[in-house]
Design an enzyme around this catalytic site. Structure first.
Site, PDB file in Angstrom:
ATOM      1  N   ASP A 159       6.908   4.046   3.605  1.00  0.00           N
ATOM      2  CA  ASP A 159       7.124   5.210   4.468  1.00  0.00           C
ATOM      3  C   ASP A 159       8.630   5.306   4.752  1.00  0.00           C
ATOM      4  OD1 ASP A 159       5.236   6.902   6.663  1.00  0.00           O
ATOM      5  OD2 ASP A 159       7.207   6.364   7.403  1.00  0.00           O
TER       6      ASP A 159
ATOM      7  N   ASP B 266       0.819  -1.216   0.000  1.00  0.00           N
ATOM      8  CA  ASP B 266       0.000   0.000   0.000  1.00  0.00           C
ATOM      9  C   ASP B 266       0.849   1.261   0.000  1.00  0.00           C
ATOM     10  OD1 ASP B 266       0.909  -0.426   2.593  1.00  0.00           O
ATOM     11  OD2 ASP B 266      -1.038  -0.168   3.562  1.00  0.00           O
TER      12      ASP B 266
END
Ligand code: IMP
Ligand code: MG
Length: 182
Positions: free
Chosen positions: A109, A106
């Site tokens: 980071d 998804d």
């Protein structure tokens, strides 16, 4: 932007950030790149639960080459900060030895999760491993990571929706929302 379009999850307010129509366009464009690259290679897509379930479901509907898909799971992500602990990948019920692998994620980071996963897949004998991620925050990357397929880059902000959660909530929204700092 009206306050009516804002959403509240627990203690945070979020405002509209990426509309579902734009997400759909970017997912389709990423799929076209995979379609160009993977003809005849029969890769295994490994979609990382929970966050990638919606992206994976939309992505594969655009793919026109033979492939298998598996859903696997590992690390937890507590609240708004990365925990730093990355656990072993679980739930992979297929032998990936000598297979081409595409990780479907998804969001990247700090990159720690993917950075720790790559050697695990190599140890299982994968022939090749590439990352296909919906989102990436290049400004937060802390490790060297080759992300070949990325649908969208975003600034260092916390988002929810389209599979992504804040403390377990918010995965159901079809658009993506960004946290509104008080
Ligand atoms: P990394 O290991 O720091 O790259 O973190 C990756 C994981 O953290 C992703 O797979 C997500 O589950 C979670 N994550 C990172 N940023 C966000 C965000 O803005 N919203 C929701 N989850 C996020
Ligand atoms: Mg994730």
């Amino acid at each position: 932007m009206t306050t009516a379009s804002m959403i509240t999850i627990k203690d945070k307010q979020f405002e509209p950030f990426i509309h579902h129509e734009q997400i759909a366009e970017k997912v389709a464009a990423l799929a076209e790149r995979l379609n160009a690259d993977y003809v005849g290679r029969n890769p295994i897509l490994i979609a990382i639960l929970n966050g990638a379930f919606m992206f994976a479901a939309d992505l594969v509907r655009h793919l026109n080459f033979d492939h298998e898909i598996q859903f696997a799971k590992f690390s937890s992500y507590d609240g708004m900060d990365t925990t730093g602990t990355v656990r072993e990948l679980i739930g992979l019920s297929i032998d990936i030895r000598d297979r081409e692998v595409i990780i479907v994620e998804d969001i990247i980071d700090t990159g720690t999760t993917m950075y720790n996963l790559l050697p695990q897949l190599e140890a299982k004998g994968a022939k090749s491993v590439e990352i296909a991620t919906l989102l990436m925050k290049p400004g937060k990357l802390r490790v060297p990571l080759n992300v070949k397929y990325c649908a969208m880059e975003i600034p260092n902000e916390f988002i929810v929706g389209y599979g992504l959660d804040y403390d377990g909530i918010g995965r159901n929204y079809k658009s993506i929302y960004v946290v509104k700092e008080a």
